[in-house]
Design a protein around this motif. Structure first.
Motif, mmCIF file in Angstrom:
data_model
loop_
_atom_site.group_PDB
_atom_site.id
_atom_site.type_symbol
_atom_site.label_atom_id
_atom_site.label_comp_id
_atom_site.label_asym_id
_atom_site.label_seq_id
_atom_site.Cartn_x
_atom_site.Cartn_y
_atom_site.Cartn_z
ATOM 1 N N GLU A 1 33.593 34.879 49.753
ATOM 2 C CA GLU A 1 34.951 35.435 49.906
ATOM 3 C C GLU A 1 35.844 35.069 48.730
ATOM 4 O OE1 GLU A 1 35.855 37.916 51.894
ATOM 5 O OE2 GLU A 1 33.724 37.802 52.421
ATOM 6 N N ALA A 2 35.752 33.828 48.271
ATOM 7 C CA ALA A 2 36.555 33.411 47.116
ATOM 8 C C ALA A 2 36.093 34.129 45.845
ATOM 9 C CB ALA A 2 36.480 31.896 46.938
ATOM 10 N N ILE A 3 34.794 34.320 45.695
ATOM 11 C CA ILE A 3 34.266 35.037 44.537
ATOM 12 C C ILE A 3 34.713 36.492 44.584
ATOM 13 C CG2 ILE A 3 32.140 35.862 43.433
ATOM 14 C CD1 ILE A 3 30.883 33.117 44.274
ATOM 15 N N ARG A 4 34.671 37.096 45.752
ATOM 16 C CA ARG A 4 35.147 38.482 45.904
ATOM 17 C C ARG A 4 36.600 38.603 45.440
ATOM 18 N NH1 ARG A 4 33.463 42.567 48.881
ATOM 19 N NH2 ARG A 4 32.041 41.212 50.024
ATOM 20 N N LYS A 5 37.436 37.689 45.873
ATOM 21 C CA LYS A 5 38.848 37.713 45.494
ATOM 22 C C LYS A 5 39.006 37.534 43.977
ATOM 23 C CE LYS A 5 43.279 35.595 46.572
ATOM 24 N NZ LYS A 5 43.986 34.560 47.325
ATOM 25 N N ALA A 6 38.238 36.621 43.401
ATOM 26 C CA ALA A 6 38.333 36.363 41.959
ATOM 27 C C ALA A 6 37.875 37.568 41.134
ATOM 28 C CB ALA A 6 37.505 35.131 41.589
ATOM 29 N N LEU A 7 36.864 38.289 41.618
ATOM 30 C CA LEU A 7 36.328 39.427 40.869
ATOM 31 C C LEU A 7 37.079 40.732 41.111
ATOM 32 C CD1 LEU A 7 32.471 38.826 41.218
ATOM 33 C CD2 LEU A 7 33.969 38.247 39.293
ATOM 34 N N THR A 8 37.928 40.778 42.130
ATOM 35 C CA THR A 8 38.638 42.019 42.471
ATOM 36 C C THR A 8 39.381 42.639 41.283
ATOM 37 O OG1 THR A 8 38.755 41.474 44.810
ATOM 38 C CG2 THR A 8 40.414 43.008 43.987
ATOM 39 N N PRO A 9 40.054 41.875 40.422
ATOM 40 C CA PRO A 9 40.734 42.508 39.278
ATOM 41 C C PRO A 9 39.800 43.303 38.356
ATOM 42 C CG PRO A 9 41.531 40.273 39.573
ATOM 43 C CD PRO A 9 40.367 40.447 40.505
ATOM 44 N N LEU A 10 38.515 42.982 38.352
ATOM 45 C CA LEU A 10 37.575 43.724 37.508
ATOM 46 C C LEU A 10 37.426 45.176 37.944
ATOM 47 C CD1 LEU A 10 34.632 41.224 36.933
ATOM 48 C CD2 LEU A 10 36.511 41.783 35.397
ATOM 49 N N VAL A 11 37.695 45.458 39.210
ATOM 50 C CA VAL A 11 37.542 46.819 39.722
ATOM 51 C C VAL A 11 38.437 47.797 38.957
ATOM 52 C CG1 VAL A 11 37.848 48.296 41.752
ATOM 53 C CG2 VAL A 11 36.796 46.035 42.001
ATOM 54 N N GLU A 12 39.624 47.351 38.579
ATOM 55 C CA GLU A 12 40.591 48.213 37.894
ATOM 56 C C GLU A 12 40.557 48.096 36.369
ATOM 57 O OE1 GLU A 12 42.256 50.495 39.540
ATOM 58 O OE2 GLU A 12 41.353 49.736 41.389
ATOM 59 N N MET A 13 39.742 47.190 35.853
ATOM 60 C CA MET A 13 39.690 46.982 34.402
ATOM 61 C C MET A 13 39.051 48.203 33.726
ATOM 62 S SD MET A 13 37.777 43.918 32.396
ATOM 63 C CE MET A 13 39.028 42.808 31.828
ATOM 64 N N PRO A 14 39.698 48.754 32.719
ATOM 65 C CA PRO A 14 39.128 49.930 32.045
ATOM 66 C C PRO A 14 37.981 49.553 31.116
ATOM 67 C CG PRO A 14 41.157 49.286 30.970
ATOM 68 C CD PRO A 14 40.998 48.380 32.171
ATOM 69 N N GLY A 15 37.195 50.550 30.777
ATOM 70 C CA GLY A 15 36.160 50.379 29.773
ATOM 71 C C GLY A 15 34.797 50.045 30.337
ATOM 72 N N LYS A 16 33.959 49.589 29.450
ATOM 73 C CA LYS A 16 32.571 49.232 29.753
ATOM 74 C C LYS A 16 32.284 47.872 29.145
ATOM 75 C CE LYS A 16 31.295 53.369 31.342
ATOM 76 N NZ LYS A 16 30.782 53.651 32.650
#
Length: 137
Positions: free
Chosen positions: A54-69
């Motif tokens: 759950e903590a990892i999910r929260k930490a990685l959530t901003p990557l969902v909106e990050m543009p690019g590859k």
């Protein structure tokens, strides 16, 4: 136990590439979480680790909106039995420009089914300055 809905990583040198593949093809948080042991530790975006799915999910959530590859390459992988230490180098690009570069330190463990999962993932651990260059507290 690994999540069977997602592709299993069967070679520790493929961990960083599996992470990048998820980033580049839909950014599925559940797929990212499937790469981590339930009590895994992630250093990402701050000096303190987060622990568990759950903590990892929260930490990685901003990557969902990050543009690019992102593109990753393995610098080295050292395996001792069911444990491996991996250094992965990563570059992020958006519209032809490099947006970030980092080198990770990853400790992965072979699971009973032969797949590998992160125990410890320090996303920029190998990018940190030398302890000789950092002022001591």
């Amino acid at each position: 136990m690994p999540d069977t809905r997602y592709k299993k990583v069967t070679d520790p040198t493929q961990m960083s590439m599996a992470f990048a593949e998820i980033f580049n093809n839909g950014r599925d948080l559940d797929a990212w979480i499937s790469l981590y042991e339930p009590d895994a530790i992630l250093y990402f975006g701050g000096p303190d680790p987060v622990v568990g799915h759950e903590a990892i999910r929260k930490a990685l959530t901003p990557l969902v909106e990050m543009p690019g590859k992102i593109e990753t390459r393995i610098n080295f992988c050292a395996v001792n039995g069911d444990i491996a230490v991996v250094r992965g180098d990563c570059i992020g690009r958006h519209e032809g420009e490099i947006t970030f570069a980092a080198s990770s330190v990853e400790v992965v463990r072979r699971q009973a089914d032969g797949s590998w999962l992160y125990m410890i993932d320090h996303a920029a651990g190998a990018s940190l300055p030398s302890a000789w260059e950092t002022p001591s507290a």
